[in-house]
Design a protein around this motif. Sequence first.
Motif, mmCIF file in Angstrom:
data_model
loop_
_atom_site.group_PDB
_atom_site.id
_atom_site.type_symbol
_atom_site.label_atom_id
_atom_site.label_comp_id
_atom_site.label_asym_id
_atom_site.label_seq_id
_atom_site.Cartn_x
_atom_site.Cartn_y
_atom_site.Cartn_z
ATOM 1 N N UNK A 158 0.833 -1.200 0.000
ATOM 2 C CA UNK A 158 0.000 0.000 0.000
ATOM 3 C C UNK A 158 0.872 1.256 0.000
ATOM 4 N N UNK A 159 1.959 1.237 0.748
ATOM 5 C CA UNK A 159 2.856 2.402 0.801
ATOM 6 C C UNK A 159 3.499 2.658 -0.552
ATOM 7 N N UNK A 160 3.861 1.584 -1.246
ATOM 8 C CA UNK A 160 4.434 1.739 -2.591
ATOM 9 C C UNK A 160 3.401 2.334 -3.543
ATOM 10 N N UNK A 161 2.172 1.878 -3.434
ATOM 11 C CA UNK A 161 1.113 2.432 -4.274
ATOM 12 C C UNK A 161 0.880 3.907 -3.954
ATOM 13 N N UNK A 162 0.927 4.245 -2.676
ATOM 14 C CA UNK A 162 0.737 5.645 -2.274
ATOM 15 C C UNK A 162 1.843 6.529 -2.859
ATOM 16 N N UNK A 163 3.057 6.000 -2.883
ATOM 17 C CA UNK A 163 4.180 6.800 -3.386
ATOM 18 C C UNK A 163 4.089 7.047 -4.896
ATOM 19 N N UNK A 164 3.257 6.284 -5.608
ATOM 20 C CA UNK A 164 3.119 6.487 -7.053
ATOM 21 C C UNK A 164 2.091 7.560 -7.403
ATOM 22 N N UNK A 207 -11.320 16.516 -6.657
ATOM 23 C CA UNK A 207 -12.153 15.362 -6.303
ATOM 24 C C UNK A 207 -11.284 14.204 -5.807
ATOM 25 N N UNK A 208 -10.206 13.901 -6.536
ATOM 26 C CA UNK A 208 -9.334 12.797 -6.132
ATOM 27 C C UNK A 208 -8.608 13.112 -4.830
ATOM 28 N N UNK A 209 -8.253 14.373 -4.626
ATOM 29 C CA UNK A 209 -7.618 14.771 -3.372
ATOM 30 C C UNK A 209 -8.581 14.553 -2.202
ATOM 31 N N UNK A 210 -9.840 14.893 -2.417
ATOM 32 C CA UNK A 210 -10.858 14.656 -1.381
ATOM 33 C C UNK A 210 -11.032 13.156 -1.133
ATOM 34 N N UNK A 211 -11.003 12.368 -2.202
ATOM 35 C CA UNK A 211 -11.118 10.915 -2.053
ATOM 36 C C UNK A 211 -9.907 10.334 -1.333
ATOM 37 N N UNK A 218 -8.065 9.159 -10.899
ATOM 38 C CA UNK A 218 -6.644 8.845 -10.971
ATOM 39 C C UNK A 218 -6.463 7.330 -10.849
ATOM 40 N N UNK A 219 -5.806 6.732 -11.830
ATOM 41 C CA UNK A 219 -5.650 5.272 -11.858
ATOM 42 C C UNK A 219 -4.869 4.746 -10.653
ATOM 43 N N UNK A 220 -3.802 5.457 -10.261
ATOM 44 C CA UNK A 220 -3.006 5.009 -9.119
ATOM 45 C C UNK A 220 -3.788 5.087 -7.817
ATOM 46 N N UNK A 221 -4.607 6.122 -7.675
ATOM 47 C CA UNK A 221 -5.449 6.236 -6.478
ATOM 48 C C UNK A 221 -6.496 5.121 -6.472
ATOM 49 N N UNK A 222 -7.022 4.818 -7.635
ATOM 50 C CA UNK A 222 -7.990 3.717 -7.739
ATOM 51 C C UNK A 222 -7.328 2.396 -7.305
ATOM 52 N N UNK A 223 -6.104 2.190 -7.747
ATOM 53 C CA UNK A 223 -5.378 0.972 -7.384
ATOM 54 C C UNK A 223 -5.096 0.928 -5.879
ATOM 55 N N UNK A 224 -4.730 2.069 -5.303
ATOM 56 C CA UNK A 224 -4.486 2.135 -3.857
ATOM 57 C C UNK A 224 -5.761 1.823 -3.090
ATOM 58 N N UNK A 225 -6.826 2.416 -3.507
ATOM 59 C CA UNK A 225 -8.123 2.194 -2.858
ATOM 60 C C UNK A 225 -8.500 0.708 -2.921
ATOM 61 N N UNK A 226 -8.341 0.103 -4.085
ATOM 62 C CA UNK A 226 -8.658 -1.325 -4.249
ATOM 63 C C UNK A 226 -7.770 -2.179 -3.351
#
Length: 162
Positions: free
Chosen positions: A25-31, A39-43, A103-111
């Motif tokens: 998860x930390x690696x995903x966050x760093x991307x 909107x993505x910042x709020x998410x 944002x695709x990376x945020x979507x991946x982090x969320x998943x």
Amino acid sequence: MSRKIIFLFILLTFLIGCTANSKTASELFSTLDQNLSQKDLALLNSLESHVQKFIQLNEELDMLLDEMKKEDGLEAAIETMQIANEEAMYIYNLIELDDQPTNENLHELRSHVQASIEQYMEAMNMQLEGISTGNPKKTDEAYEEMKIINEELDKLYRSMKG
């Protein structure tokens, strides 16, 4: 014919789920991009809040279980764990109810976070089963899996705050 399509869909979903967890998860966050949309910042802030709730849930569960060990309250401990598992499901659902990020990376982090919470709930159920059946191996395996998930999400939260 339709059974084959359903089977392929389930298999594909499973395989996608397996590859989604290859990064931490930390690696995903760093991307994540520095310039997320409002909107993505709020998410992202909402996700951070949900991760914080999950960590808090586990800290409280650990404290309660430590107290119950002193009192030898097995039934109370099982009930507390079941409630904690329901709370984890509630947090999972809160994440699910948020809008989908663009944002695709945020979507991946969320998943990834959701998958981690799902694994946690499965491990908690396995631990409860191990306790009820008197299977210490199953209980210990589940505890270790839960510990790893907690550590990963705790690390993610520290990254988000840092």
